[in-house]
Design a protein around this motif. Structure first.
Motif, PDB file in Angstrom:
ATOM      1  N   ARG A 174       4.328   6.030  -5.036  1.00 13.13           N
ATOM      2  CA  ARG A 174       4.404   6.232  -6.483  1.00 13.13           C
ATOM      3  C   ARG A 174       3.444   7.327  -6.923  1.00 13.13           C
ATOM      4  NH1 ARG A 174       4.222   0.542  -9.501  1.00 13.13           N
ATOM      5  NH2 ARG A 174       3.439   1.891 -11.137  1.00 13.13           N
ATOM      6  N   GLU A 175       2.242   7.319  -6.354  1.00 13.64           N
ATOM      7  CA  GLU A 175       1.259   8.346  -6.713  1.00 13.64           C
ATOM      8  C   GLU A 175       1.719   9.738  -6.276  1.00 13.64           C
ATOM      9  OE1 GLU A 175      -2.549   5.293  -6.401  1.00 13.64           O
ATOM     10  OE2 GLU A 175      -2.278   6.841  -4.847  1.00 13.64           O
ATOM     11  N   GLU A 216       3.900   1.439  -1.077  1.00 14.88           N
ATOM     12  CA  GLU A 216       4.570   1.516  -2.377  1.00 14.88           C
ATOM     13  C   GLU A 216       3.682   2.257  -3.384  1.00 14.88           C
ATOM     14  OE1 GLU A 216       6.525  -2.072  -4.003  1.00 14.88           O
ATOM     15  OE2 GLU A 216       5.350  -1.659  -5.815  1.00 14.88           O
ATOM     16  N   LYS A 217       2.393   1.899  -3.380  1.00 13.36           N
ATOM     17  CA  LYS A 217       1.452   2.527  -4.303  1.00 13.36           C
ATOM     18  C   LYS A 217       1.300   4.020  -3.969  1.00 13.36           C
ATOM     19  CE  LYS A 217      -3.239   1.766  -6.078  1.00 13.36           C
ATOM     20  NZ  LYS A 217      -4.032   2.812  -5.390  1.00 13.36           N
ATOM     21  N   LYS A 259       0.844  -1.208   0.000  1.00 15.36           N
ATOM     22  CA  LYS A 259       0.000   0.000   0.000  1.00 15.36           C
ATOM     23  C   LYS A 259       0.875   1.254   0.000  1.00 15.36           C
ATOM     24  CE  LYS A 259      -4.310  -1.417   2.129  1.00 15.36           C
ATOM     25  NZ  LYS A 259      -4.567  -1.943   3.459  1.00 15.36           N
TER      26      LYS A 259
END
Ligand code: BES
Ligand code: ZN
Ligand code: ZN
Length: 475
Positions: free
Chosen positions: A373-374, A369-370, A367
């Motif tokens: 990135r965003e 990581e996502k 989570k």
């Protein structure tokens, strides 16, 4: 020093003053794309296919406007907000204004601290007139964007300052200066306190230098004390010669005074959170040391006992960042953090992997990581993941100590094993999750200095302050 903040003014109509250069992003009638810079009149940065513009390109266009103005010695420019507002990007006026202001400031920056000013003065842009829009949220966006850009630039000043003038002690003083006027409490631990804490990693790396190490702590309690803080940890190696495993000559000369860039980013991210009055608790930790060669340097083969009690077997004195970060990651536990993010110019291999455009992102939490990135995409501090599978762990098992600070078997996968090393000081067999706190590692070596074509001057890029502040705002 760095340029003053740009003065932002608002005007209903296009200014008549011929000294003000109008920056236009509109497509010319014949569809030509050209950049015209005629005297003080207008700068047209043609956008060939507006429908194809991305957020990334918009950031570059914003900076280009300032760079062109500087090149043409235009000190005052005017922009129409609508020109920059590409509907499909769904930015909204406030976010657009923030993006513009942040990147105007970043593009205006030059590190001129050590240069004699030319008789006619520097070519910094002094004023941007915003034509047409002056709603409260637009003003607010510009205001916040300028604060963010200003702090990114202050981070670049710290990082760019030569190693002789940016020792662990001076870095501590600079942290205090940066936090002046805010609610932040800054503590700079000296060598004797570091000894008392048994931070054998920090002490080991610093041993070869005439400059004593420091451990810099910034505490911003913007919420109730009972709320768990986010802890940011930054590598503060003020100069990295490699130590006894001396770097090859050209690598020493290539920016190793910038090896405290992670520390600089952490200092200014905490300051930024305070300046923006976030109702959050944020802690910054910066272990600071100089990695030098002398009769008292730590040696390959030495075994250092860290604050955690775990021992580090030194395979290579040039892998020093992880050694000082080990102690900081242990110290972080005192705050019972909800999240720890460490930022470090840890491996040259991350540059081989990503080139100059993204920091390496390593975490065992999908989570996070996502989210990172965003936020990277949104902020302009791009990050990209690498795996942290258990398979890599065997590479850093020590022979005579608990953990080896380089790969024991191969030289491959160095960015991942660097992170895996740090993970040994994050994980805790006592915790049911395996980890005491959520953790993200950012290897920012690729983003230590500005890339070709991103319209930033040579030297520190100020990464990842923009990402960290978005994180602190949202998380
Ligand atoms: N500070 C360097 C990494 C670095 C190199 C950052 C170039 C930015 C630009 C780090 O301390 C280092 O020397 N790492 C070694 C690790 C190796 C000995 C395992 C490296 O990258 O070679
Ligand atoms: Zn090194
Ligand atoms: Zn280093």
């Amino acid at each position: 020093m760095a340029p003053n903040k740009i003065k932002i003014t608002f005007s209903k109509s296009e200014p008549k003053d011929k000294k003000i250069g109008l920056v236009s992003l509109r497509k010319e009638k014949d569809n030509s794309v050209f950049i015209l810079s005629s005297g003080q009149k207008s700068i047209v940065i043609g956008v060939p296919e507006p429908e194809k513009i991305t957020r990334r390109k918009l950031i570059l266009l914003t900076r280009q406007a300032i760079v062109l103005a500087k090149q043409n010695k235009i000190k005052r420019i005017a922009i129409r907000l609508a020109d920059f507002g590409f509907r499909h990007l769904r930015l909204g006026d406030r976010n657009l204004a923030e993006l513009l202001a942040t990147n105007f400031e970043m593009a205006n920056f030059e590190f001129v601290k050590y240069k004699t000013p030319p008789p006619e003065g520097w070519n910094f842009v002094e004023e941007v007139v915003v034509v047409g829009e002056s709603a409260a949220d637009v003003r607010k966006g510009f205001e916040i964007g300028q604060i963010v850009g200003g702090e990114v630039n202050a981070c670049r000043v710290l990082a760019n300052t030569p190693g002789g003038d940016m020792t662990p002690r001076i870095l501590g003083e600079e942290a205090k200066k940066a936090a002046k006027g805010t609610k932040i409490r800054v503590k700079v631990l000296g060598k004797s306190e570091i000894q008392r804490l048994k931070m054998g990693g920090v002490l080991g790396v610093a041993r070869g230098s005439a400059e004593k190490p420091t451990f810099i702590i910034l505490e911003y309690w913007g919420a109730k004390k009972s709320e768990k803080p986010v802890v940011l940890v930054g590598k503060g190696v003020t100069f990295d010669s490699g130590g006894l495993n001396l770097k090859p000559s050209k690598y020493i000369s290539e920016g190793m005074h910038l090896d405290m860039s992670g520390g600089a980013a952490v200092i200014h991210s905490v300051v930024l959170a305070a300046k923006l009055r976030f109702k959050k608790n944020v802690i910054g930790l910066v272990p600071a040391a100089e990695n030098m060669v002398s009769g008292s340097s730590y040696r390959p083969g030495d075994v250092l006992r860290t604050m955690s009690g775990k021992t580090i077997e030194i395979g290579n004195t040039d892998a020093e960042g992880r050694v000082i970060l080990a102690d900081a990651l242990t110290y972080a536990k005192r705050y019972d953090p909800r999240l720890v993010v460490d930022v470090a110019t840890l491996t040259g291999l991350a540059m081989l992997t990503f080139g100059a455009h993204a920091s390496a992102l390593l975490t065992r939490d999908g989570k996070l990581e996502k989210l990172f990135r965003e936020l990277g995409e949104e902020s302009g501090d791009y990050v990209w993941p690498l795996p942290m599978w258990e398979e890599y762990e065997s590479e850093i098992k020590g022979t005579f100590g608990d953990v080896f600070n380089t790969n024991a078997k191969t030289d491959y996968g160095g960015t991942i094993t660097g992170a895996m090393f740090l993970y040994q000081f994050v994980k805790d067999s006592a915790a049911s999750s395996g980890q005491v706190y959520s953790w993200v590692h950012i290897d920012m070596a690729p983003r230590m200095t500005a890339a070709e074509g991103e319209y930033l001057t040579k030297g520190a890029a100020g990464a990842p302050v923009r990402l960290l502040i978005k994180l602190l705002e949202r998380y």
